[in-house]
Design an enzyme around this catalytic site. Structure first.
Site, short mmCIF file in Angstrom:
data_model
loop_
_atom_site.label_atom_id
_atom_site.label_comp_id
_atom_site.label_asym_id
_atom_site.label_seq_id
_atom_site.Cartn_x
_atom_site.Cartn_y
_atom_site.Cartn_z
N HIS A 69 0.67 -1.18 0.13
CA HIS A 69 -0.10 -0.02 0.05
C HIS A 69 1.05 1.39 0.04
O HIS A 69 0.67 2.27 -1.02
CB HIS A 69 -0.93 0.05 1.17
CG HIS A 69 -1.72 1.14 1.39
ND1 HIS A 69 -3.21 1.11 1.04
CD2 HIS A 69 -1.65 2.42 1.57
CE1 HIS A 69 -3.64 2.34 1.18
NE2 HIS A 69 -2.72 3.10 1.58
N GLU A 70 1.93 1.25 0.98
CA GLU A 70 2.62 2.53 1.04
C GLU A 70 3.66 2.47 -0.20
O GLU A 70 3.76 3.48 -0.61
CB GLU A 70 3.50 2.50 2.31
CG GLU A 70 2.68 2.61 3.68
CD GLU A 70 1.77 3.73 3.73
OE1 GLU A 70 2.26 5.00 2.90
OE2 GLU A 70 0.75 3.86 4.31
N HIS A 73 1.88 4.36 -3.00
CA HIS A 73 1.84 5.94 -3.01
C HIS A 73 3.15 6.32 -3.48
O HIS A 73 3.35 7.28 -4.08
CB HIS A 73 1.86 6.12 -1.39
CG HIS A 73 0.46 6.11 -0.92
ND1 HIS A 73 -0.98 6.64 -1.45
CD2 HIS A 73 -0.16 5.29 0.33
CE1 HIS A 73 -1.79 6.35 -0.78
NE2 HIS A 73 -1.75 5.71 0.16
N ASP A 145 -7.21 7.78 2.80
CA ASP A 145 -6.78 8.45 1.40
C ASP A 145 -8.29 8.86 0.64
O ASP A 145 -8.32 9.93 0.17
CB ASP A 145 -6.47 7.28 0.60
CG ASP A 145 -5.00 6.91 1.22
OD1 ASP A 145 -4.32 7.74 2.00
OD2 ASP A 145 -4.51 5.78 1.11
#
Length: 296
Positions: A69-70, A73, A145
């Site tokens: 997930h990170e 980004h 988000d």
């Protein structure tokens, strides 16, 4: 130090910076240092922005999801021209409840174009897009988000007049409005706004999916490094996937130059220390080239 600290603290008031400096001093005291270094300021920034590190235990599967997930980004922001450059990303759980967070270097601008806003929207959606690409489903980790995305997209339509169908009108929310306050537009206009917002978000999400599928190898590299180290910096990402394909602004260039100068100074200091430790003291026997008895 002042230049890099300025880059780490965009938008902070004087009291916030004072709090950060105090936290940096505490970090230095804990390691019994004689002075506060840039590393102490960086750790203090993590605590002030992300919260204290938590002892929360998460499963390896959840750790992999958070890492991807990170990484989503980070990779999306790296290849989106108007996205803020990455400074640091971590998957260390925080006392605030966050399982990870990324820190960026925002540009000092007061006006933004629609393209700039949409790049930011795509970067915010990249965490969920990475989950879908790598695991085939999505989790609740993107809730914050999605709130940001919803706010930004509706602002472009309702406040900034950046939608052709709605037109050059603005319907800002009344901060003092009570519950049940009538809207300054009709139900038909409200429906159009909702339809346009969904259309914009769907297009941005598809654009993000396409980008991350194209950069899937880079996404996997960053995620695996995050799983291994838990916290990675701009320099780690740079060594993994290369330089950003866009020219940085002055703030970004100054920050990167300051990092390079710090690395050079640290390297010179380490080299001097190694040289001093390798030089024989006066009175020592010179055993260079000789075999010490009993070692063979």
């Amino acid at each position: 130090v002042s230049g890099r600290l300025a880059g780490l603290t965009p938008g902070m008031a004087g009291a916030d910076i004072a709090n950060l400096c105090n936290e940096a001093a505490i970090q230095a005291a804990r390691r019994e240092a004689e002075s506060v270094t840039m590393a102490d300021f960086e750790k203090a920034t993590d605590r002030v922005i992300g919260g204290l590190e938590s002892n929360k235990m998460i499963s390896q599967e959840e750790k992999r999801i958070v890492a991807h997930h990170e990484a989503g980004h980070a990779v999306a922001g790296w290849f989106l021209e108007h996205a803020d450059p990455l400074l640091k990303v971590t998957i260390v759980p925080r006392s605030s409840g966050a399982l990870g967070f990324a820190q960026y270097l925002p540009r000092e601008v007061f006006l933004r174009t629609q393209d700039q806003i949409m790049d930011t929207v795509c970067m915010a959606l990249a965490g969920r897009a990475a989950e879908e690409i790598m695991f085939g489903n999505v989790t609740t980790g993107a809730s914050d988000d999605l709130k940001r995305v919803t706010q930004m997209v509706y602002s472009t339509i309702q406040v900034y007049g950046m939608n052709k169908r709605v037109g050059q009108v603005a319907f800002p929310k009344d901060q003092n409005a009570m519950g049940g306050e009538s809207k300054p537009y009709s139900d038909a206009t409200a429906q159009v706004i909702d339809e346009e917002a969904k259309k914009v978000v769907d297009a941005a999400y598809q654009r993000t999916l396409d980008l991350l599928r194209d950069k899937k190898e880079d996404l996997m590299k960053v995620a695996e490094l995050l799983i291994e180290k838990e916290t990675i910096t701009h320099d780690d990402v740079l060594s993994l996937i290369g330089e950003r394909p866009f020219k940085g602004d002055k703030t970004y260039d100054d920050f990167i130059m300051a990092r390079k100068e710090t690395v050079i100074v640290d390297s010179d200091s380490d080299a001097d220390a190694d040289k001093e430790s390798s030089e024989p003291n006066e009175g020592d026997n010179d055993n260079t080239g000789q075999v010490t008895p009993g070692v063979l």
